[in-house]
Enzyme design. Structure first.
Site, PDB file in Angstrom:
ATOM      1  N   ALA A  65       0.683  -1.119   0.127  1.00  0.00           N
ATOM      2  CA  ALA A  65      -0.115   0.140   0.016  1.00  0.00           C
ATOM      3  C   ALA A  65       0.991   1.219   0.060  1.00  0.00           C
ATOM      4  O   ALA A  65       2.144   1.104   0.378  1.00  0.00           O
ATOM      5  CB  ALA A  65      -0.966  -0.084   1.543  1.00  0.00           C
ATOM      6  N   GLY A 109       0.598  -4.915   1.011  1.00  0.00           N
ATOM      7  CA  GLY A 109      -0.553  -5.222  -0.070  1.00  0.00           C
ATOM      8  C   GLY A 109      -0.378  -5.832  -1.289  1.00  0.00           C
ATOM      9  O   GLY A 109      -1.049  -6.298  -1.991  1.00  0.00           O
ATOM     10  N   GLU A 112      -0.466  -9.422  -0.870  1.00  0.00           N
ATOM     11  CA  GLU A 112      -1.798  -9.875  -0.588  1.00  0.00           C
ATOM     12  C   GLU A 112      -2.465  -9.715  -1.685  1.00  0.00           C
ATOM     13  O   GLU A 112      -3.283 -10.477  -1.929  1.00  0.00           O
ATOM     14  CB  GLU A 112      -2.371  -8.723   0.484  1.00  0.00           C
ATOM     15  CG  GLU A 112      -1.547  -8.949   1.751  1.00  0.00           C
ATOM     16  CD  GLU A 112      -1.964  -7.815   2.852  1.00  0.00           C
ATOM     17  OE1 GLU A 112      -1.519  -6.731   2.442  1.00  0.00           O
ATOM     18  OE2 GLU A 112      -2.295  -8.175   3.907  1.00  0.00           O
ATOM     19  N   GLU A 132       4.763  -5.173   7.180  1.00  0.00           N
ATOM     20  CA  GLU A 132       4.017  -4.136   7.705  1.00  0.00           C
ATOM     21  C   GLU A 132       4.699  -3.868   9.378  1.00  0.00           C
ATOM     22  O   GLU A 132       4.451  -2.678   9.580  1.00  0.00           O
ATOM     23  CB  GLU A 132       2.447  -4.552   7.855  1.00  0.00           C
ATOM     24  CG  GLU A 132       2.036  -4.360   6.412  1.00  0.00           C
ATOM     25  CD  GLU A 132       1.967  -5.737   5.555  1.00  0.00           C
ATOM     26  OE1 GLU A 132       2.812  -6.618   6.128  1.00  0.00           O
ATOM     27  OE2 GLU A 132       1.259  -5.674   4.715  1.00  0.00           O
TER      28      GLU A 132
HETATM   29  N1  CAA Z   1       4.679   3.077  -0.612  1.00  0.00           N
HETATM   30  C1  CAA Z   1       5.017   4.121  -1.428  1.00  0.00           C
HETATM   31  N2  CAA Z   1       6.205   4.466  -1.838  1.00  0.00           N
HETATM   32  C2  CAA Z   1       6.811   3.412  -1.917  1.00  0.00           C
HETATM   33  C3  CAA Z   1       6.706   2.158  -1.441  1.00  0.00           C
HETATM   34  C4  CAA Z   1       5.326   2.009  -0.762  1.00  0.00           C
HETATM   35  N3  CAA Z   1       4.894   0.871  -0.168  1.00  0.00           N
HETATM   36  N4  CAA Z   1       7.633   1.145  -1.728  1.00  0.00           N
HETATM   37  C5  CAA Z   1       8.527   1.875  -2.396  1.00  0.00           C
HETATM   38  N5  CAA Z   1       8.166   3.063  -2.573  1.00  0.00           N
HETATM   39  C6  CAA Z   1       8.861   4.103  -3.310  1.00  0.00           C
HETATM   40  C7  CAA Z   1      10.172   4.828  -2.505  1.00  0.00           C
HETATM   41  O1  CAA Z   1       9.495   5.552  -1.515  1.00  0.00           O
HETATM   42  C8  CAA Z   1      11.026   5.155  -3.505  1.00  0.00           C
HETATM   43  O2  CAA Z   1      10.556   6.526  -3.811  1.00  0.00           O
HETATM   44  P1  CAA Z   1      11.519   7.789  -4.027  1.00  0.00           P
HETATM   45  O3  CAA Z   1      12.451   7.298  -5.308  1.00  0.00           O
HETATM   46  O4  CAA Z   1      10.722   9.064  -4.538  1.00  0.00           O
HETATM   47  O5  CAA Z   1      12.530   7.764  -2.759  1.00  0.00           O
HETATM   48  C9  CAA Z   1      10.723   4.395  -4.729  1.00  0.00           C
HETATM   49  O6  CAA Z   1       9.528   3.395  -4.225  1.00  0.00           O
HETATM   50  C10 CAA Z   1      11.919   3.229  -4.959  1.00  0.00           C
HETATM   51  O7  CAA Z   1      11.925   2.531  -3.450  1.00  0.00           O
HETATM   52  P2  CAA Z   1      13.515   2.405  -2.669  1.00  0.00           P
HETATM   53  O8  CAA Z   1      14.234   3.625  -3.210  1.00  0.00           O
HETATM   54  O9  CAA Z   1      13.017   2.152  -1.177  1.00  0.00           O
HETATM   55  O10 CAA Z   1      13.988   0.998  -3.574  1.00  0.00           O
HETATM   56  P3  CAA Z   1      14.864  -0.174  -3.050  1.00  0.00           P
HETATM   57  O11 CAA Z   1      15.209  -1.208  -4.263  1.00  0.00           O
HETATM   58  O12 CAA Z   1      16.056   0.609  -2.242  1.00  0.00           O
HETATM   59  O13 CAA Z   1      14.105  -0.915  -1.666  1.00  0.00           O
HETATM   60  C11 CAA Z   1      12.196  -2.161  -1.178  1.00  0.00           C
HETATM   61  C12 CAA Z   1      13.057  -1.621  -2.215  1.00  0.00           C
HETATM   62  C13 CAA Z   1      13.004  -3.001  -0.240  1.00  0.00           C
HETATM   63  C14 CAA Z   1      10.960  -2.739  -1.725  1.00  0.00           C
HETATM   64  C15 CAA Z   1      11.648  -0.719  -0.278  1.00  0.00           C
HETATM   65  O14 CAA Z   1      11.092   0.404  -1.190  1.00  0.00           O
HETATM   66  C16 CAA Z   1      10.717  -1.030   0.824  1.00  0.00           C
HETATM   67  O15 CAA Z   1      11.110  -1.559   1.811  1.00  0.00           O
HETATM   68  N6  CAA Z   1       9.247  -0.521   0.486  1.00  0.00           N
HETATM   69  C17 CAA Z   1       8.218  -0.666   1.448  1.00  0.00           C
HETATM   70  C18 CAA Z   1       7.747  -2.132   1.526  1.00  0.00           C
HETATM   71  C19 CAA Z   1       6.633  -2.001   2.482  1.00  0.00           C
HETATM   72  O16 CAA Z   1       6.879  -1.743   3.788  1.00  0.00           O
HETATM   73  N7  CAA Z   1       5.360  -2.275   1.967  1.00  0.00           N
HETATM   74  C20 CAA Z   1       4.416  -2.653   3.204  1.00  0.00           C
HETATM   75  C21 CAA Z   1       3.288  -1.254   2.999  1.00  0.00           C
HETATM   76  S1  CAA Z   1       2.027  -1.557   4.197  1.00  0.00           S
HETATM   77  C22 CAA Z   1       1.069  -2.248   3.417  1.00  0.00           C
HETATM   78  O17 CAA Z   1       1.130  -2.730   2.548  1.00  0.00           O
HETATM   79  C23 CAA Z   1      -0.347  -2.456   4.211  1.00  0.00           C
HETATM   80  C24 CAA Z   1      -1.306  -3.367   3.900  1.00  0.00           C
HETATM   81  O18 CAA Z   1      -1.282  -4.793   4.113  1.00  0.00           O
HETATM   82  C25 CAA Z   1      -2.020  -3.105   2.907  1.00  0.00           C
END
Ligand code: CAA
Length: 258
Positions: A65, A109, A112, A132
């Site tokens: 998400a 998400g 999921e 999460e």
């Molecule tokens: N939401 C918003 N933006 C996101 C995102 C997310 N879930 N995941 C990645 N991005 C964005 C980053 O902020 C970044 O944007 P900028 O270039 O503007 O900074 C861009 O995507 C590229 O990401 P990274 O620079 O972080 O890329 P990376 O290769 O270094 O890392 C990753 C990749 C490990 C996937 C890392 O991006 C990450 O940990 N993302 C979040 C994953 C996460 O926590 N997901 C769960 C979300 S909560 C949820 O989903 C609740 C539910 O159950 C419904």
């Protein structure tokens, strides 16, 4: 119909829906969730479409998400707004078979969403996780429920409590994905699989899907009865007659979805 956050294409009788916010690893914004729901509506309405493939890009299926949108929501916003309901769960209401073709990250998400599909084909570089907990929250689109049903309590619990990722091979061993294929073969494989399904009787495909899903919702005895009644019901279809006659005649069946 035009979309901004997804792409929609037809490949013979398979609809291909590509999540398309590459700059943010296909984070699931409300706009993307809405457009995905609309695209699924289109695919369900289109008589030519027999199965659907949902995919992302080589780096990410979807990284979850959209955190930048979610971070300032409070309890009242999420509770009264019923955040991540209905449209976000549109896939599970699809009657047509839906395949997730996952390369790269399928996190939160994203994982999921993939698990809402009927099955997952993974590229070798796929990574699945429910991170999460690292954000001070828990899965909200079925992660604690569908992952547990798919891989069992021990692995699901560990994944949800530590936030660690599972690679494609581990996901295949654990039963989360049906098959692992080379990264550049993923789409072709998923679309070909969708077209195989689309070539069968649609009535039989819907019934098979309903019956497998029933296994998660009822007792074995009730599930077996449900399956038997649907099996009997197929004998009222022209497609069952055609399928069995074609076998006897040693020719390809031509199903009419009747
Ligand atoms: N939401 C918003 N933006 C996101 C995102 C997310 N879930 N995941 C990645 N991005 C964005 C980053 O902020 C970044 O944007 P900028 O270039 O503007 O900074 C861009 O995507 C590229 O990401 P990274 O620079 O972080 O890329 P990376 O290769 O270094 O890392 C990753 C990749 C490990 C996937 C890392 O991006 C990450 O940990 N993302 C979040 C994953 C996460 O926590 N997901 C769960 C979300 S909560 C949820 O989903 C609740 C539910 O159950 C419904």
């Amino acid at each position: 119909m035009s979309f901004e956050t997804i792409l929609y294409q037809l490949h013979e009788r398979a609809a291909l829906i590509t999540l398309n916010r590459p700059d943010v690893l296909n984070a699931l914004s409300s706009a993307l969730i809405s457009e995905l729901a609309r695209a699924l509506d289109d695919a369900e309405r289109d008589d030519e479409v027999g199965a659907i493939v949902v995919t992302g890009n080589q780096k990410a299926f979807a990284a979850g998400a959209d955190i930048s949108h979610m971070k300032d929501l409070d309890l009242v916003d999420t509770y009264l707004g019923d955040f991540l309901r209905d449209e976000a769960e549109r896939i599970e209401r699809c009657r047509k078979p839906v395949i997730a073709a996952v390369a790269g990250y399928a996190l939160g998400g994203g994982c999921e969403l993939a698990m809402m599909c009927d099955f997952i084909i993974a590229a070798r570089n796929a990574k699945f996780g429910q991170p999460e907990i690292k954000l001070g929250t828990i899965p909200g689109l079925g992660g604690t429920q569908r992952l547990t049903r798919a891989v069992g309590k021990a692995k699901a619990m560990e994944m949800c409590l530590t936030g660690r990722m599972m690679d494609a091979e581990e996901a295949e061993r654990a039963g989360l994905v049906t098959r692992v294929v080379d990264n550049d073969a993923l789409l072709e494989d998923a679309i070909a699989t969708a077209n195989v399904i689309a070539g069968y009787s649609r009535v039989a495909a819907y019934m098979a899907k309903e019956s497998v899903n029933r296994a998660f919702e009822t007792t074995l005895l009730e599930g077996l009865r449900f399956e038997k009644r649907l099996f009997h019901a197929t004998f009222a279809t022209a497609d069952q007659k055609e399928g069995m006659q074609a076998f006897v005649d040693k020719r390809e069946a031509r199903f009419q979805n009747r």
